[in-house]
Design an enzyme around this catalytic site. Structure first.
Site, PDB file in Angstrom:
ATOM      1  N   TYR A 150       0.814  -1.214   0.000  1.00 59.72           N
ATOM      2  CA  TYR A 150       0.000   0.000   0.000  1.00 59.72           C
ATOM      3  C   TYR A 150       0.847   1.262   0.000  1.00 59.72           C
ATOM      4  O   TYR A 150       0.327   2.360  -0.179  1.00 59.72           O
ATOM      5  CB  TYR A 150      -0.954  -0.006   1.202  1.00 59.72           C
ATOM      6  CG  TYR A 150      -2.340  -0.484   0.850  1.00 59.72           C
ATOM      7  CD1 TYR A 150      -2.517  -1.486  -0.097  1.00 59.72           C
ATOM      8  CD2 TYR A 150      -3.464   0.052   1.458  1.00 59.72           C
ATOM      9  CE1 TYR A 150      -3.774  -1.943  -0.418  1.00 59.72           C
ATOM     10  CE2 TYR A 150      -4.736  -0.398   1.140  1.00 59.72           C
ATOM     11  CZ  TYR A 150      -4.884  -1.397   0.198  1.00 59.72           C
ATOM     12  OH  TYR A 150      -6.140  -1.837  -0.119  1.00 59.72           O
ATOM     13  N   LYS A 220       4.961 -14.146   5.748  1.00 62.11           N
ATOM     14  CA  LYS A 220       5.672 -14.981   4.786  1.00 62.11           C
ATOM     15  C   LYS A 220       7.176 -14.828   5.022  1.00 62.11           C
ATOM     16  O   LYS A 220       7.975 -14.685   4.102  1.00 62.11           O
ATOM     17  CB  LYS A 220       5.288 -14.579   3.356  1.00 62.11           C
ATOM     18  CG  LYS A 220       5.751 -15.543   2.271  1.00 62.11           C
ATOM     19  CD  LYS A 220       5.145 -16.921   2.379  1.00 62.11           C
ATOM     20  CE  LYS A 220       5.640 -17.814   1.236  1.00 62.11           C
ATOM     21  NZ  LYS A 220       5.264 -19.236   1.447  1.00 62.11           N
ATOM     22  N   ASP A 286       0.635 -18.848   3.515  1.00 62.31           N
ATOM     23  CA  ASP A 286      -0.004 -19.845   2.652  1.00 62.31           C
ATOM     24  C   ASP A 286      -0.590 -20.981   3.475  1.00 62.31           C
ATOM     25  O   ASP A 286      -1.666 -21.497   3.163  1.00 62.31           O
ATOM     26  CB  ASP A 286       0.966 -20.370   1.586  1.00 62.31           C
ATOM     27  CG  ASP A 286       2.311 -20.796   2.146  1.00 62.31           C
ATOM     28  OD1 ASP A 286       2.579 -20.549   3.321  1.00 62.31           O
ATOM     29  OD2 ASP A 286       3.092 -21.377   1.381  1.00 62.31           O
ATOM     30  N   ASP A 310      -5.268  -8.741   2.583  1.00 57.21           N
ATOM     31  CA  ASP A 310      -6.201  -8.619   1.462  1.00 57.21           C
ATOM     32  C   ASP A 310      -6.706  -9.997   1.054  1.00 57.21           C
ATOM     33  O   ASP A 310      -7.910 -10.232   0.912  1.00 57.21           O
ATOM     34  CB  ASP A 310      -5.498  -7.938   0.286  1.00 57.21           C
ATOM     35  CG  ASP A 310      -6.463  -7.292  -0.677  1.00 57.21           C
ATOM     36  OD1 ASP A 310      -7.688  -7.303  -0.411  1.00 57.21           O
ATOM     37  OD2 ASP A 310      -6.014  -6.767  -1.707  1.00 57.21           O
TER      38      ASP A 310
END
Length: 436
Positions: A150, A220, A286, A310
């Site tokens: 962002y 991640k 994930d 998101d």
């Protein structure tokens, strides 16, 4: 007499009985769903407080309506109004095509420094779902709102900026991992200690206040070791340094395991949780997208960066009925600035059809009422929405997935919600933070 909401010296909102609340009706289907939502809000406040409280609505312009009136997509006056009145609500906005503002929503969040995107996700009984047990999903997502992608730092392949950045990487930083020099676009992903800690701090405070069992730091970091990996590291630091007497973290468990063995670490964790401490854990992004399907009851409050948030927010929304029923808010816990919003798009091809589900903006308004401390009105709306859905009085999105349902227009659905106010279903309640 209408008055402004102000932030008190104690860091808490001071809300008068007749507050002025700015609104942006939105583009596309925005005017239709906003008109319905406003009627629902007004009816709930009137019924809950017997006329002692009332919202004075003040329109501020953004999107196509602003552009047509002023030549600007997001006038400075609108941002000034949002700051002056602190709490506001908006419908979906068009993203301008071409140069200038990349996203009106992002621009508002950046200008007001609304660093938390708060997304409660809970199933309402009767809502169609693609999973067998949607009731197992009961999570609140704290999505970092100002950094990560962002921040919007990127350069198009072939541009002078991309060439300059590439030359710096290759010649000054000795980077050898650019597979196709001269043909690559570039993006920079900033993740700061301050930005991370204020986000995780807000998530932990929420979890403790609402007696939630855990906060999961989703990242991640196994691949992006110095951005998302640092997000995990700094998140644990907040838990241990600022909330150490009320939390137990997985990195503490790792240290105990290394020093005293796994059995001892497990016993310490078991005792900590039995004593009512909040468990702060982490999970790879994930894997988390698997866990929300396989073991959703293991997660309650989630803290994550922007891009992960998101994906996660939309995936969870699908489980509980779709983004049409997903509420959201953008909040700065220090200044009090808060913009509540429909989380879906403008759906321009359906504009003027009076057919779309208004629940996203309605439930976002419930979050707003909670934020203001008007919990009775918020719960009245939530119960009425639930009662309406349980009676299978729904808009086209749910009608197509139900048997024996009654198809309602947007305006008709809103009228039914108002009629059903006061009906208590005894089912779950929408989660949101009330002490911001």
């Amino acid at each position: 007499m209408a008055e402004k909401i102000v932030m008190g010296a104690d860091g808490k909102l001071q809300v008068p009985n007749h507050p002025v609340i700015p609104f942006i009706e939105g583009d596309g289907i925005g005017p239709e769903i906003w008109t319905v939502a406003r009627k629902v809000f007004d009816a709930a406040v009137e019924k809950a407080y017997q006329g002692e409280r009332k919202i004075e609505w003040k329109e501020m312009l953004a999107g196509e309506k602003a552009f047509n009136a002023t030549g600007e997509w997001l006038p400075k006056e609108t941002l000034d109004i949002a700051k002056e009145y602190i709490v506001s609500i908006k419908g979906p906005l068009t993203t301008p095509i071409g140069g200038g503002i990349r996203s009106l929503n992002v621009a508002m969040r950046q200008d007001l420094d609304l660093y938390v995107c708060l997304r409660p996700v809970q199933w309402f009984k009767g809502v169609p779902s693609p999973v067998v047990h949607p009731e197992y999903v009961d999570m609140t997502i704290f999505r970092e709102n100002t950094e990560d992608i962002y921040a919007g730092i990127e350069w198009q392949a072939g541009s002078e900026e991309a060439k300059k950045f590439e030359a710096f990487l290759l010649n000054e930083m000795n980077v050898s991992k650019v597979r196709f020099p001269g043909q690559s676009s570039y993006g920079v992903k900033p993740v700061s200690e301050e930005g991370t800690k204020r986000l995780v701090r807000a998530a932990i405070e929420y979890a403790l206040e609402h007696h939630k069992p855990s906060v999961a730091i989703v990242h991640k970091g196994n691949i992006m070791k110095f951005t998302e990996g640092s997000f995990k590291k700094w998140g644990y630091e907040v838990a241990r340094q600022e909330f150490g007497d009320r939390t137990f973290t997985w990195d503490e468990w790792d240290e105990l395991k290394k020093e005293h063995g796994e059995a001892h670490a497990n016993e310490v964790q078991k005792k900590a949780l039995a004593d009512g401490k909040l468990l702060v854990k982490d999970v790879i992004a994930d894997n988390f997208l698997q866990q929300i399907l396989l073991a959703p009851r293991d997660y309650s409050v989630v803290a994550t960066l922007n891009l992960n948030g998101d994906y996660i927010s939309d995936a969870l929304a699908a489980i509980v009925g779709g983004i049409g029923i997903a509420p959201g808010a953008n909040i700065n816990y220090k200044t009090g600035y808060a913009v509540f919003e429909a989380t879906h798009g403008t759906a321009p091809k359906f504009a003027g059809t009076d057919s779309m589900n208004p629940c996203s903006v309605i439930l976002s308004g419930c979050m707003m009422l909670e934020y203001m401390g008007w919990k009775e009105a918020a719960q009245m709306i939530i119960s009425a929405v639930e009662a309406t859905i349980m009676r299978k009085q729904v808009t086209i999105d749910f009608y197509n997935l139900m048997t024996g349902a009654t198809l309602l227009k947007t305006s008709e659905f809103g009228a039914q919600v108002v009629d059903n106010m006061g009906i208590i279903t005894g089912e779950g309640q929408l989660q949101q933070s009330s002490s911001l």
